[in-house]
Design an enzyme around this catalytic site. Structure first.
Site, PDB file in Angstrom:
ATOM      1  N   THR A 141       0.799  -1.014   0.104  1.00 29.57           N
ATOM      2  CA  THR A 141      -0.065   0.023   0.109  1.00 29.57           C
ATOM      3  C   THR A 141       0.749   1.357  -0.021  1.00 29.57           C
ATOM      4  OG1 THR A 141      -1.876  -1.109   1.230  1.00 29.57           O
ATOM      5  CG2 THR A 141      -1.502   1.190   1.588  1.00 29.57           C
ATOM      6  N   GLY A 146      -0.353  -2.577   6.159  1.00 30.78           N
ATOM      7  CA  GLY A 146      -0.273  -3.786   7.039  1.00 30.78           C
ATOM      8  C   GLY A 146      -1.500  -4.581   6.825  1.00 30.78           C
TER       9      GLY A 146
HETATM   10  N1  ASP Z   1      -3.661  -2.509   4.650  1.00 29.11           N
HETATM   11  C1  ASP Z   1      -3.933  -3.257   3.209  1.00 29.11           C
HETATM   12  C2  ASP Z   1      -5.289  -4.080   3.194  1.00 29.11           C
HETATM   13  O1  ASP Z   1      -5.378  -4.737   4.024  1.00 29.11           O
HETATM   14  C3  ASP Z   1      -2.942  -3.891   2.770  1.00 29.11           C
HETATM   15  C4  ASP Z   1      -1.505  -3.395   2.621  1.00 29.11           C
HETATM   16  O2  ASP Z   1      -1.088  -2.350   3.550  1.00 29.11           O
HETATM   17  O3  ASP Z   1      -0.739  -3.465   1.410  1.00 29.11           O
HETATM   18  O4  ASP Z   1      -5.873  -3.773   2.280  1.00 29.11           O
END
Ligand code: ASP
Length: 340
Positions: free
Chosen positions: A208, A260
């Protein structure tokens, strides 16, 4: 001599005030995901590519802040650049769903008025963060999902692309691998297939992207954008587009963008909890972030990290994973890092 000194003092004080407000030194912080990012997992070329992409995003956002632009404009510009880079799990390069689609989530928040905009599960807007901004600025709503959100963003002038624009061979391979291991389980970006969503296995990377900023007028803003989880099903939505979970900004406290294992960040109402600890518990940004990321998050079985800046320009970038793609500019000084 005395008159000259008084004059100089006057000029200095005037410089400290912009339109009746005390001028603040702009700060910009960004992230490109957290996870098991170890030096032995990454080639020097790839490391350079990530650092260059982070630097470009920082420079783009900071140029806006330096020219007197708003925190909101700066976080939008920085996130847009990272969405355009196939290195990150946002915009171009987003992960695939179980059905082989890219469903994108994004959110943005303006700390000066607590206005916010978010989209979830969109498939045709090149820069999802611009769709979130359009929801905030051009509708009476905070969150739109799916084809409705796509239609609304297109009508507001956001750039439309074919869903195939988001394809990258790496992410497609990631989906095939995940399905090979377990066709029904969704996994986080670069997780080890076969050991998915097991708290004892931490071989994940969350790609992300996000940005938080403090502008010269003391306004805070936060923005987050993601493709979510590889092999996700049933319209799964993570923390990124949920105001208060993955994204939050409030001039009274701080601006936060998370990355996360989304489910845990939602359950902890991560970003707003940090703000609340500062507002009602009188905690410092560092203390509030530590309590959530280094204590509450692992206790619950989740992992990841976040970036935050408070109203005084203090920065926090905690993560309980091996690494986090991250960078900041403060006092004009740029710094980017990946590992602990
Ligand atoms: N937080 C994001 C999600 O759970 C994933 C990520 O941080 O890459 O969709």
């Amino acid at each position: 001599m005395r008159v000259l000194l008084l004059l100089l003092l006057g000029v200095f004080c005037a410089n400290q005030f912009v339109m009746g407000q005390q001028a603040t030194k702009p700060v910009l912080v960004i992230h490109g995901g957290a996870g098991t990012i170890l030096p032995q997992h990454i080639t020097p070329e790839k490391e350079k590519a990530y650092k260059d992409a982070l630097t470009q995003a920082l420079q783009a956002g900071y140029a806006i802040l330096n020219a007197g632009g708003t925190a909101l404009e700066a976080v939008t510009a920085a996130v847009k650049l990272m969405e355009d880079s196939p290195l990150f799990n946002a915009g171009k390069g987003a992960v695939f769903t179980n059905e082989g689609r890219n469903e994108l989530d994004a959110a943005i928040m303006d700390g000066s008025n607590l206005k916010a905009g978010a989209v979830a599960g969109i498939t045709t807007i090149k820069n999802p963060i611009t769709a979130a901004l359009a929801v905030m600025q051009k509708s009476e709503h905070v969150m739109m999902t799916g084809s409705g959100a796509d239609k609304f963003a297109a009508a507001q002038g956001c750039e439309v692309v074919s869903p195939s624009y988001f394809y990258t061979p790496e992410r497609w391979k990631g989906l095939l691998k995940a399905k090979e291991a377990d066709s029904l389980k969704s996994i986080l970006d670069h997780n080890t297939p076969g050991a998915v969503l097991q708290p004892e296995n931490r071989d994940g990377k969350y790609g992300t992207v996000g940005a938080v900023a403090l502008d010269a007028k003391g306004n805070l803003a936060a923005a987050t954008s993601t493709g979510g989880m590889t092999n996700k099903r049933f319209g799964r939505v993570g923390d990124a587009p949920i105001i208060g979970a993955g994204t939050y900004a409030n001039n009274a406290t701080c601006a936060v963008s998370c990355t996360g294992w989304g489910e845990y960040f939602i359950r902890l109402v991560m970003a707003k909890s940090i703000s609340d600890r500062m507002e009602f518990g009188r905690q410092s940004l560092a203390k509030a972030c530590d309590a959530l990321v280094m204590d509450a998050l692992p206790k619950l079985g989740g992992d990841g990290g976040l970036i935050a800046v408070d109203k005084n320009g203090n920065i926090a970038m905690p993560f309980n994973t091996a690494g986090m793609y991250r960078g900041s500019i403060k006092n004009g000084e740029i710094s980017v890092a990946i590992f602990k």
